[in-house]
Design a protein around this motif. Structure first.
Motif, mmCIF file in Angstrom:
data_model
loop_
_atom_site.group_PDB
_atom_site.id
_atom_site.type_symbol
_atom_site.label_atom_id
_atom_site.label_comp_id
_atom_site.label_asym_id
_atom_site.label_seq_id
_atom_site.Cartn_x
_atom_site.Cartn_y
_atom_site.Cartn_z
ATOM 1 N N LEU A 17 0.627 -1.184 0.075
ATOM 2 C CA LEU A 17 -0.049 0.100 -0.041
ATOM 3 C C LEU A 17 0.982 1.256 -0.053
ATOM 4 O O LEU A 17 1.864 1.341 0.641
ATOM 5 C CB LEU A 17 -1.054 0.038 1.226
ATOM 6 C CG LEU A 17 -1.871 -1.031 1.522
ATOM 7 C CD1 LEU A 17 -2.711 -0.907 2.694
ATOM 8 C CD2 LEU A 17 -2.929 -1.052 0.107
ATOM 9 N N ASP A 18 0.375 2.130 -0.508
ATOM 10 C CA ASP A 18 1.046 3.522 -0.517
ATOM 11 C C ASP A 18 0.929 4.234 0.585
ATOM 12 O O ASP A 18 -0.084 3.848 1.506
ATOM 13 C CB ASP A 18 0.430 4.612 -1.761
ATOM 14 C CG ASP A 18 0.754 4.040 -2.968
ATOM 15 O OD1 ASP A 18 1.853 3.284 -3.296
ATOM 16 O OD2 ASP A 18 -0.064 4.337 -4.052
ATOM 17 N N LEU A 19 1.572 5.131 1.112
ATOM 18 C CA LEU A 19 1.610 6.090 2.297
ATOM 19 C C LEU A 19 0.359 7.092 1.890
ATOM 20 O O LEU A 19 0.125 7.225 0.843
ATOM 21 C CB LEU A 19 2.843 6.746 2.720
ATOM 22 C CG LEU A 19 3.900 6.009 3.160
ATOM 23 C CD1 LEU A 19 5.105 6.846 3.389
ATOM 24 C CD2 LEU A 19 3.600 5.418 4.593
ATOM 25 N N PRO A 20 -0.403 7.477 3.127
ATOM 26 C CA PRO A 20 -1.113 8.509 2.524
ATOM 27 C C PRO A 20 -0.802 9.566 1.994
ATOM 28 O O PRO A 20 0.444 10.039 2.165
ATOM 29 C CB PRO A 20 -1.566 9.103 4.154
ATOM 30 C CG PRO A 20 -1.510 7.927 4.822
ATOM 31 C CD PRO A 20 -0.157 7.174 4.367
ATOM 32 N N ALA A 21 -1.467 10.169 0.895
ATOM 33 C CA ALA A 21 -0.996 11.159 -0.022
ATOM 34 C C ALA A 21 -2.163 12.318 -0.290
ATOM 35 O O ALA A 21 -3.149 11.964 0.055
ATOM 36 C CB ALA A 21 -0.443 10.740 -1.169
ATOM 37 N N TYR A 22 -1.727 13.524 -0.542
ATOM 38 C CA TYR A 22 -2.743 14.572 -1.166
ATOM 39 C C TYR A 22 -3.151 14.068 -2.522
ATOM 40 O O TYR A 22 -2.270 13.931 -3.265
ATOM 41 C CB TYR A 22 -1.942 15.872 -0.951
ATOM 42 C CG TYR A 22 -1.749 16.272 0.280
ATOM 43 C CD1 TYR A 22 -2.802 16.785 1.235
ATOM 44 C CD2 TYR A 22 -0.374 16.256 0.751
ATOM 45 C CE1 TYR A 22 -2.416 17.013 2.663
ATOM 46 C CE2 TYR A 22 0.023 16.767 2.136
ATOM 47 C CZ TYR A 22 -0.949 17.058 3.154
ATOM 48 O OH TYR A 22 -0.570 17.511 4.189
#
Length: 149
Positions: A17-22
């Motif tokens: 999973l990706d890290l949280p992002a804008y």
């Protein structure tokens, strides 16, 4: 907008999973992803704690606010139950999101789905000054709805 340095730790359930992002350059919140083992079903009126696979260390005097995603709320009636949820600067456990389904149909959360937003905010600690009389204001003791529609 200014930048804030936050330490983040990926947990075992965050693999792939990706890290949280804008989502955009002017977004106020980063999207949090579901770190579920597989599909998670939330029936109408039900709630579930959804793992995100991350833990963070906030600087002192900051909080992280967990907020609903407007698209999930509008299209499916799914929102954050304790909105706005607060993560304190001294919390080091996994971030979990309590979702509730206010819609009329079962909602399926898939691994990696964007389930909520995280917004960072400065916290101002207060101290109390006990007084016998409060200063006068225009509203005074007017309660709910006292300022009109």
């Amino acid at each position: 907008m200014g930048s804030l340095h936050i330490q983040v730790k990926r947990l075992r359930n965050s693999d792939g999973l990706d890290l949280p992002a804008y989502a955009t350059s002017f977004s106020a919140g980063m999207d949090l992803l579901a770190a579920t083992d597989g599909p998670l079903s939330i029936g109408p009126g039900e709630r579930a704690l959804v793992a995100t696979g991350i833990a963070i260390a906030l600087p002192p005097s900051y909080e992280a606010q967990i907020r609903p995603r407007s698209g999930l709320a509008l299209r499916h009636g799914v929102t954050v139950l304790n909105a706005i949820g607060t993560i304190d600067a001294d919390y080091r456990g996994e971030i979990g999101v309590i979702l509730i389904n206010h819609g009329g149909k079962k909602f399926i959360i898939e691994r990696g789905m964007r389930i909520a937003q995280i917004v960072f905010s400065k916290v101002h600690l207060a101290d109390w000054e006990e007084v016998a009389q409060l200063p006068v204001s225009t509203r005074a003791q007017g309660g709910f709805g006292s300022t009109g529609l």
